[in-house]
Design a protein around this motif. Structure first.
Motif, short mmCIF file in Angstrom:
data_model
loop_
_atom_site.label_atom_id
_atom_site.label_comp_id
_atom_site.label_asym_id
_atom_site.label_seq_id
_atom_site.Cartn_x
_atom_site.Cartn_y
_atom_site.Cartn_z
N CYS A 89 0.79 -1.05 -0.03
CA CYS A 89 0.31 -0.27 0.45
C CYS A 89 1.04 1.31 -0.37
O CYS A 89 0.06 2.40 -0.91
CB CYS A 89 -1.38 0.21 1.05
SG CYS A 89 0.56 0.19 2.82
N GLY A 90 2.37 1.39 0.47
CA GLY A 90 2.92 2.01 0.71
C GLY A 90 3.27 2.64 1.37
O GLY A 90 4.08 4.12 1.67
N PHE A 91 2.07 2.76 2.75
CA PHE A 91 1.87 3.70 3.79
C PHE A 91 1.58 3.44 4.90
O PHE A 91 0.86 3.64 6.42
CB PHE A 91 0.62 4.59 3.84
CG PHE A 91 -0.39 4.33 2.98
CD1 PHE A 91 -0.83 4.37 1.68
CD2 PHE A 91 -1.63 3.53 3.85
CE1 PHE A 91 -2.40 3.90 1.16
CE2 PHE A 91 -2.41 3.29 3.53
CZ PHE A 91 -2.52 3.32 2.06
N CYS A 92 1.46 2.25 4.74
CA CYS A 92 1.46 1.65 6.74
C CYS A 92 2.89 0.88 6.75
O CYS A 92 3.98 1.35 6.26
CB CYS A 92 1.07 -0.10 6.08
SG CYS A 92 1.82 -1.18 5.91
N ARG A 97 8.47 1.23 6.42
CA ARG A 97 10.29 0.80 6.92
C ARG A 97 10.36 -0.14 5.21
O ARG A 97 11.88 -0.73 6.11
CB ARG A 97 10.05 -0.25 7.49
CG ARG A 97 9.59 0.98 8.58
CD ARG A 97 9.09 0.17 10.75
NE ARG A 97 8.66 1.00 11.20
CZ ARG A 97 8.10 0.57 12.18
NH1 ARG A 97 8.64 -0.72 13.57
NH2 ARG A 97 8.30 1.48 13.43
N GLY A 98 10.29 -0.20 4.48
CA GLY A 98 11.11 -1.19 3.53
C GLY A 98 10.54 -2.50 3.05
O GLY A 98 10.69 -3.23 2.31
N PRO A 134 -2.63 -3.01 -7.95
CA PRO A 134 -3.07 -1.83 -7.43
C PRO A 134 -1.99 -0.46 -6.50
O PRO A 134 -0.94 -0.90 -6.84
CB PRO A 134 -3.92 -3.16 -5.96
CG PRO A 134 -3.91 -3.87 -6.54
CD PRO A 134 -3.12 -4.15 -7.51
N TYR A 135 -2.56 0.42 -6.46
CA TYR A 135 -2.13 1.63 -5.98
C TYR A 135 -0.71 1.57 -7.24
O TYR A 135 0.34 1.49 -6.68
CB TYR A 135 -0.69 1.44 -4.89
CG TYR A 135 -2.15 1.56 -3.91
CD1 TYR A 135 -2.75 3.09 -3.57
CD2 TYR A 135 -2.67 0.24 -3.03
CE1 TYR A 135 -3.19 2.72 -2.42
CE2 TYR A 135 -3.30 0.61 -1.96
CZ TYR A 135 -4.01 1.78 -1.79
OH TYR A 135 -5.36 1.98 -0.71
N GLY A 136 -0.83 1.77 -8.66
CA GLY A 136 -0.02 1.57 -9.97
C GLY A 136 1.30 2.15 -9.48
O GLY A 136 2.16 1.93 -9.81
N ASP A 137 1.57 3.86 -8.75
CA ASP A 137 2.16 4.56 -8.73
C ASP A 137 3.68 3.98 -7.96
O ASP A 137 4.84 4.30 -7.95
CB ASP A 137 2.29 6.11 -8.04
CG ASP A 137 1.58 6.79 -9.39
OD1 ASP A 137 2.44 6.81 -10.43
OD2 ASP A 137 0.52 8.05 -9.01
N PHE A 138 3.06 3.27 -6.82
CA PHE A 138 3.77 3.00 -5.54
C PHE A 138 4.49 1.07 -6.77
O PHE A 138 5.83 0.85 -6.42
CB PHE A 138 3.25 2.33 -3.93
CG PHE A 138 3.93 2.19 -3.17
CD1 PHE A 138 4.80 2.69 -3.07
CD2 PHE A 138 4.12 0.55 -3.09
CE1 PHE A 138 5.95 1.80 -1.73
CE2 PHE A 138 4.55 0.21 -1.68
CZ PHE A 138 5.98 1.29 -0.95
N VAL A 325 10.48 -7.33 -2.55
CA VAL A 325 11.35 -6.93 -3.81
C VAL A 325 11.85 -5.23 -3.38
O VAL A 325 12.67 -4.86 -4.67
CB VAL A 325 10.14 -7.42 -5.01
CG1 VAL A 325 10.65 -6.51 -6.22
CG2 VAL A 325 10.35 -8.83 -4.42
N LYS A 326 11.00 -4.62 -3.48
CA LYS A 326 11.54 -2.89 -3.47
C LYS A 326 12.10 -2.14 -2.89
O LYS A 326 12.31 -1.38 -3.61
CB LYS A 326 9.66 -2.07 -3.56
CG LYS A 326 9.01 -1.72 -4.56
CD LYS A 326 8.42 -0.90 -3.76
CE LYS A 326 8.09 0.53 -3.57
NZ LYS A 326 8.27 1.59 -5.38
N ALA A 327 13.04 -2.83 -1.88
CA ALA A 327 13.72 -2.48 -1.57
C ALA A 327 15.06 -2.63 -2.40
O ALA A 327 16.19 -1.91 -2.63
CB ALA A 327 14.12 -3.68 0.46
N TYR A 328 14.94 -3.65 -2.90
CA TYR A 328 16.75 -3.85 -4.29
C TYR A 328 15.81 -3.76 -5.53
O TYR A 328 16.90 -3.64 -6.05
CB TYR A 328 17.08 -5.35 -3.77
CG TYR A 328 16.71 -6.03 -2.56
CD1 TYR A 328 17.52 -5.67 -1.28
CD2 TYR A 328 15.87 -7.20 -2.36
CE1 TYR A 328 17.25 -5.93 -0.51
CE2 TYR A 328 15.71 -7.53 -0.71
CZ TYR A 328 16.66 -7.31 -0.15
OH TYR A 328 16.70 -7.93 1.43
#
Ligand code: NAD
Ligand code: ZN
Length: 377
Positions: A89-92, A97-98, A134-138, A325-328
């Motif tokens: 979601c990008g905001f929880c 915290r990544g 979902p939440y495509g920008d993120f 995954v997003k962290a790397y």
């Protein structure tokens, strides 16, 4: 559209399903151009999970943005994007915290959401012509123009490479260290590759599939075939009796393990023996935690043999879980773009989506040479 649909253990079919559409203003629609079959799909395929019949599978996806919701303002139609398998979601508290692999809001009651997966939320997968993000920008990673020539490299950023890399992060692999990796499937091969990139001086790879071990040897790993004798003894021999500095578990629950169903494999106990005292172990192999109604074996409850006493005595550390995954994936993407990494060395088969059922059967049987399948819808 056409999609690969789950109908029951070892029953998947390519068929017509309704097209996904923008459901929320933050959604993005992607036309899928590459989508991999993953070892994680086999947990569902072999019937170890409670995945619902009718679900579209596929969590390793890359494609082109064809429509964006009214609230999407960074990702644009026409962008080529790779989709991390975790949906965040990008905001929880965790996403912030990544720890996007453990998003607290996309799948209430269970940390972590993913496309086309059991217990990971209601999201369909991308082994299909189109995918709702979902939440495509993120949740989209934009790709550079050379995606045209390097699509099979970039699609590995959706899961398998960040997951192998995550194993080496959890094990805290440092330059000059020796690392033992259990499992030479796509995840283990990517862990071995990542350990080398992080500066390991010696990477030892354990499996019993000669074709996969040979691939590991090509990227500089020392292969150990544990069907030819104790892997632990061979690791100790290769490390002056001390054990490897660090270890990675990239096997998880295996239906094909010859040791029986009560203890699906002994990789965790082996790693405790094969890693030197005060070393660390990264566990990314999946031990499926739920029993979908089959016999109440330890395996189906996700329990495996693990010698906590020896683990304690050696002062070992351990980390586990889904890769964030997003962290790397941005950094790993840039290594591909710079010509410093080619994770597509894994790809053994590039097939149309319509061949997916046969591809699942070959990959599941660990047929010779079936390392990694990329489907091209
Ligand atoms: P895979 O099943 O193709 O690879 C597993 C390999 O382990 C096979 O080559 C098999 O021969 C080998 N093996 C079996 N028993 C062994 C043993 N006792 N010792 C050594 N090797 C053994 O699948 P994969 O795609 O490489 O995935 C591996 C694991 O990683 C699966 O459990 C998968 O679900 C998991 N996974 C985790 C994440 C994550 O985010 N944590 C992401 C993707 C995959
Ligand atoms: Zn995967």
């Amino acid at each position: 559209m056409k999609a690969l649909v789950y109908h029951g253990p070892r029953q998947v079919n390519v068929e017509e399903v309704p097209d996904p559409r923008i459901e929320r203003p933050t959604d993005v629609l992607v036309k899928v151009t590459s989508t991999n079959i993953c070892g994680s799909d086999l947990h569902m395929y072999e019937g170890r999970t409670d995945v619902e019949r009718g679900k579209v599978l596929g969590h390793e996806n890359l494609g082109e943005v064809v429509e964006v919701g009214a609230a999407v303002d960074r990702v644009k139609v026409g962008d080529r994007v790779c989709l991390p398998f975790n949906i965040g979601c990008g905001f929880c508290k965790n996403c912030e915290r990544g720890f996007t692999g453990f998003c607290l809001s996309m799948n209430p009651g269970f940390a972590g959401a993913a496309y086309g997966y059991a217990s990971m939320g209601p999201y369909n997968g991308g082994q299909a012509e189109y995918l709702r993000v979902p939440y495509g920008d993120f949740n989209c990673l934009r790709l550079p123009p050379d995606v045209a020539e390097k699509e099979n490299d970039y699609v590995m950023l959706s899961d398998i490479w960040p997951t192998g890399y995550h194993a080496t992060v959890l094990a805290d692999v440092q330059p000059g260290e020796s690392v033992v990796v259990y499992g030479a499937g796509p995840v283990g091969l990517m862990a071995a590759y990542s350990a080398t990139l992080r500066g390991a001086s010696k990477v030892i790879l354990v499996d019993r599939r000669p074709d996969r071990l040979a691939l590991g040897e090509k990227i500089g790993a020392i292969p150990i075939d544990d069907s030819q004798g104790s892997a632990v003894e061979q690791v100790l021999d290769l490390t002056g009796g001390e054990g490897a500095d660090k270890g990675c578990e990239c096997v998880g629950w295996q239906a094909h393990d010859p040791t029986g169903d009560e203890h699906p494999n002994m990789t965790m106990n082996d790693l405790v023996k094969a890693v030197r005292a005060t070393g660390a172990i990264g566990v990314v192999g999946v031990f499926v935690p739920q029993d979908p109604g089959g016999p109440d074996t330890m395996a189906q409850q996700g329990r495996v043999a693990f010698d906590l006493g020896a683990f304690f005595q050696k002062g070992l550390r351990m980390g586990s879980g889904q890769a964030n995954v997003k962290a790397y994936n941005r950094q790993l993407r840039d290594l591909i773009a710079a010509g410093r990494a080619t994770p597509s060395f894994l790809v053994s088969h590039e097939l149309p989506l319509t061949d997916a059922p046969q591809a699942y059967a070959h990959f599941d049987a660990r047929d010779d040479g079936w390392t990694k399948v990329v489907l091209k819808p």
